[in-house]
Motif scaffolding. Structure first.
Motif, PDB file in Angstrom:
ATOM      1  N   ARG A  73       0.861  -1.187   0.000  1.00  0.00           N
ATOM      2  CA  ARG A  73       0.000   0.000   0.000  1.00  0.00           C
ATOM      3  C   ARG A  73       0.892   1.230   0.000  1.00  0.00           C
ATOM      4  NH1 ARG A  73      -2.833   3.857   2.656  1.00  0.00           N
ATOM      5  NH2 ARG A  73      -1.406   3.852   4.433  1.00  0.00           N
ATOM      6  N   CYS A  74       0.551   2.178  -0.829  1.00  0.00           N
ATOM      7  CA  CYS A  74       1.356   3.394  -0.927  1.00  0.00           C
ATOM      8  C   CYS A  74       0.683   4.520  -0.141  1.00  0.00           C
ATOM      9  CB  CYS A  74       1.517   3.806  -2.386  1.00  0.00           C
ATOM     10  SG  CYS A  74       2.432   5.350  -2.553  1.00  0.00           S
ATOM     11  N   ILE A  97       9.914  -5.506  -5.003  1.00  0.00           N
ATOM     12  CA  ILE A  97      10.504  -4.199  -4.705  1.00  0.00           C
ATOM     13  C   ILE A  97       9.503  -3.393  -3.877  1.00  0.00           C
ATOM     14  CG2 ILE A  97      11.476  -2.104  -5.726  1.00  0.00           C
ATOM     15  CD1 ILE A  97      13.074  -4.679  -6.288  1.00  0.00           C
ATOM     16  N   LEU A  98       9.959  -2.921  -2.721  1.00  0.00           N
ATOM     17  CA  LEU A  98       9.054  -2.231  -1.795  1.00  0.00           C
ATOM     18  C   LEU A  98       8.983  -0.742  -2.138  1.00  0.00           C
ATOM     19  CD1 LEU A  98       9.904  -4.144   1.500  1.00  0.00           C
ATOM     20  CD2 LEU A  98       8.266  -4.682  -0.312  1.00  0.00           C
ATOM     21  N   SER A  99       8.544  -0.491  -3.359  1.00  0.00           N
ATOM     22  CA  SER A  99       8.442   0.853  -3.877  1.00  0.00           C
ATOM     23  C   SER A  99       7.169   0.875  -4.718  1.00  0.00           C
ATOM     24  CB  SER A  99       9.673   1.119  -4.750  1.00  0.00           C
ATOM     25  OG  SER A  99       9.691   2.462  -5.150  1.00  0.00           O
ATOM     26  N   CYS A 100       6.435   1.994  -4.684  1.00  0.00           N
ATOM     27  CA  CYS A 100       5.130   2.028  -5.349  1.00  0.00           C
ATOM     28  C   CYS A 100       5.277   1.854  -6.857  1.00  0.00           C
ATOM     29  CB  CYS A 100       4.426   3.342  -5.038  1.00  0.00           C
ATOM     30  SG  CYS A 100       2.817   3.460  -5.840  1.00  0.00           S
ATOM     31  N   SER A 105       6.950   5.933  -4.569  1.00  0.00           N
ATOM     32  CA  SER A 105       7.194   6.251  -3.151  1.00  0.00           C
ATOM     33  C   SER A 105       7.413   4.964  -2.349  1.00  0.00           C
ATOM     34  CB  SER A 105       5.989   6.997  -2.569  1.00  0.00           C
ATOM     35  OG  SER A 105       5.757   8.179  -3.285  1.00  0.00           O
ATOM     36  N   PRO A 106       7.981   5.104  -1.144  1.00  0.00           N
ATOM     37  CA  PRO A 106       8.108   3.919  -0.275  1.00  0.00           C
ATOM     38  C   PRO A 106       6.726   3.386   0.103  1.00  0.00           C
ATOM     39  CG  PRO A 106       9.421   5.755   0.563  1.00  0.00           C
ATOM     40  CD  PRO A 106       8.553   6.311  -0.532  1.00  0.00           C
ATOM     41  N   VAL A 107       6.603   2.077   0.244  1.00  0.00           N
ATOM     42  CA  VAL A 107       5.295   1.469   0.512  1.00  0.00           C
ATOM     43  C   VAL A 107       5.312   0.658   1.812  1.00  0.00           C
ATOM     44  CG1 VAL A 107       4.558   1.293  -1.889  1.00  0.00           C
ATOM     45  CG2 VAL A 107       5.952  -0.535  -0.878  1.00  0.00           C
ATOM     46  N   GLU A 108       4.093   0.376   2.270  1.00  0.00           N
ATOM     47  CA  GLU A 108       3.925  -0.544   3.401  1.00  0.00           C
ATOM     48  C   GLU A 108       3.591  -1.926   2.836  1.00  0.00           C
ATOM     49  OE1 GLU A 108       0.544   1.115   5.262  1.00  0.00           O
ATOM     50  OE2 GLU A 108       1.578   2.966   5.863  1.00  0.00           O
ATOM     51  N   VAL A 109       4.060  -2.954   3.540  1.00  0.00           N
ATOM     52  CA  VAL A 109       3.756  -4.325   3.112  1.00  0.00           C
ATOM     53  C   VAL A 109       2.421  -4.743   3.727  1.00  0.00           C
ATOM     54  CG1 VAL A 109       4.469  -6.743   3.213  1.00  0.00           C
ATOM     55  CG2 VAL A 109       6.172  -4.952   2.860  1.00  0.00           C
ATOM     56  N   LEU A 110       1.449  -5.095   2.873  1.00  0.00           N
ATOM     57  CA  LEU A 110       0.153  -5.570   3.370  1.00  0.00           C
ATOM     58  C   LEU A 110       0.166  -7.082   3.559  1.00  0.00           C
ATOM     59  CD1 LEU A 110      -2.282  -3.582   1.037  1.00  0.00           C
ATOM     60  CD2 LEU A 110      -1.830  -3.119   3.451  1.00  0.00           C
ATOM     61  N   GLU A 111       0.746  -7.768   2.593  1.00  0.00           N
ATOM     62  CA  GLU A 111       0.797  -9.233   2.616  1.00  0.00           C
ATOM     63  C   GLU A 111       2.115  -9.678   2.025  1.00  0.00           C
ATOM     64  OE1 GLU A 111      -2.658 -10.551   0.322  1.00  0.00           O
ATOM     65  OE2 GLU A 111      -3.395 -11.522   2.135  1.00  0.00           O
ATOM     66  N   GLY A 112       2.570 -10.868   2.471  1.00  0.00           N
ATOM     67  CA  GLY A 112       3.804 -11.391   1.901  1.00  0.00           C
ATOM     68  C   GLY A 112       4.805 -11.784   2.964  1.00  0.00           C
ATOM     69  N   ARG A 113       4.424 -11.534   4.247  1.00  0.00           N
ATOM     70  CA  ARG A 113       5.269 -12.002   5.345  1.00  0.00           C
ATOM     71  C   ARG A 113       4.533 -13.066   6.150  1.00  0.00           C
ATOM     72  NH1 ARG A 113       7.373  -6.230   6.223  1.00  0.00           N
ATOM     73  NH2 ARG A 113       9.408  -6.373   5.230  1.00  0.00           N
TER      74      ARG A 113
ATOM     75  N   PRO B 190      15.045   1.090  -4.061  1.00  0.00           N
ATOM     76  CA  PRO B 190      15.216   2.459  -4.560  1.00  0.00           C
ATOM     77  C   PRO B 190      15.224   3.511  -3.448  1.00  0.00           C
ATOM     78  CG  PRO B 190      13.407   1.313  -5.698  1.00  0.00           C
ATOM     79  CD  PRO B 190      13.811   0.450  -4.551  1.00  0.00           C
ATOM     80  N   HIS B 191      14.721   3.165  -2.248  1.00  0.00           N
ATOM     81  CA  HIS B 191      14.641   4.148  -1.170  1.00  0.00           C
ATOM     82  C   HIS B 191      15.768   3.999  -0.156  1.00  0.00           C
ATOM     83  CE1 HIS B 191      10.791   4.875  -2.925  1.00  0.00           C
ATOM     84  NE2 HIS B 191      10.473   3.610  -2.765  1.00  0.00           N
ATOM     85  N   GLY B 192      16.613   3.005  -0.356  1.00  0.00           N
ATOM     86  CA  GLY B 192      17.654   2.741   0.635  1.00  0.00           C
ATOM     87  C   GLY B 192      18.796   3.742   0.569  1.00  0.00           C
TER      88      GLY B 192
END
Lengths: 128, 214
Positions: A73-74, A97-100, A105-113, B190-192
């Motif tokens: 989620r962004c 890749i944890l990027s929108c 932009s940086p994102v939050e992880v909703l699922e995948g852990r 990309p944000h690191g």
């Protein structure tokens, strides 16, 4: 690399659940969701399950693994959905890749852990 | 045959809850904690000692928890530098987890420190799956490990926001281009933030502190 300890945790949780909520028959399949971000070998998880359940009421049950793709989620643009994946020649793995994927932009992880038992397939009770 | 569906409890959710408890315990004492990960011999302990020196010059009190399969060598180094320290021996577990760190925090004099470094077991695979409840994560790579470390372990780098590429003063001797490691890291994250360090000489230590938010 930590498949045995996590298989043990899954088994302990399930045994505890079954003590409180007995099922009418033998558990033949245990359905597990496994997040894509986790560094877990599916083969090793199934092998750990086979060994750890020996001598328990879950002996012979099959661990059925469902891979959960990373969803993000962004906070910047509101995108919610699958993460972008990087596939480079020679890497042999798609890296989430944890990027929108939409605005970068940086994102939050909703699922995948996740690593969770989500269902059981139960056979007929003996003698029925 | 019939199927019973429904949640039976996520085993990693429990780890997240324990990590949140650790975070709350640290915050209650006003402590900022950093989870320091990296391969065996990447220079995690030396880098922590250099970071600690700089932080102490700024008047901050620093402590460290050393996580290793066996032995107390890192603990002894922290103690010799005058840091309050504690050793966790994982007993063959290849990573620290929030439960072990929780017990360590019960026994650590948190009131005596402002910053706590938690040095994870040397490993680039498993620690990524086990959040500890720290404020920041740092992965240390040394150039002597080769320039392919990110490509060989992409998941931990995709999830870690600060990377120190250490021992850069040795890069020419081992024929490694640190920029290649940095470029791989920027592709998976990309944000690191990447900082080139040489812990022994102190190079890059101030920049690394800034990247960690100090």
């Amino acid at each position: 690399m930590h498949e045995y300890s996590l298989a043990q945790a899954l088994l302990a949780g399930l045994q505890d659940h079954l003590r409180r909520n007995p099922v009418p028959g033998r558990v033949v399949k245990v359905h597990v969701r496994k997040g894509e971000l986790l560094s877990l070998s599916e083969w090793a998880l199934r092998e750990a399950w086979r060994l750890l359940t020996e001598g328990t009421e879950l002996a012979g049950s099959e661990l059925v693994l469902e891979n959960v793709p990373v969803r993000v989620r962004c906070p910047a643009c509101g995108y919610a959905g699958e993460a972008r994946r990087l596939t480079e020649e020679g890497w042999h793995i798609a890296v989430p890749i944890l990027s929108c994927p939409r605005c970068g932009s940086p994102v939050e992880v909703l699922e995948g852990r996740d690593l969770a038992i989500v269902g059981l397939t139960v056979g007929e009770a003996p003698g029925t | 045959m019939h199927d019973l569906m429904g949640p039976f409890g996520d085993v990693l959710q429990r780890q997240l809850e324990l990590a949140s408890q650790n975070y709350a315990r640290l915050k209650a004492k006003g402590v900022r904690a950093i989870n320091v990960m990296g391969a065996i011999g990447s220079g995690k302990t030396e880098l922590i000692l250099r970071l600690a020196e700089k932080l102490r010059e700024r008047g901050l009190r620093v402590g460290a928890i050393a996580g290793d399969v066996a032995g107390d060598d890192d603990y002894q180094r922290f103690r010799a530098a005058g840091l309050p320290a504690l050793q966790i021996n994982t007993g063959d577990q290849c990573h620290l987890d929030a439960h072990q760190v929780g017990h360590a925090l019960e026994n650590f004099p948190l009131g005596q420190v402002d910053v706590l470094f938690i040095e994870n077991v040397g490993n680039l695979v498993c620690p990524a799956d086990f959040p500890l409840g720290t404020d920041a994560d740092l992965v240390v790579i040394s150039v002597t490990e080769g320039d392919d470390m990110v490509r060989k372990h992409p998941k931990i780098f995709a999830q870690t926001d600060v990377v120190a590429i250490n021992k850069v003063d040795l890069a020419a001797f081992v024929g490694v281009d640190p920029e290649r490691i940095a470029a791989d890291y920027r592709r998976v994250n990309p944000h690191g933030r990447v900082v080139f360090t040489a812990a022994k000489s102190g190079r890059g230590v101030e920049e690394l502190l800034a990247a960690l938010g100090f």
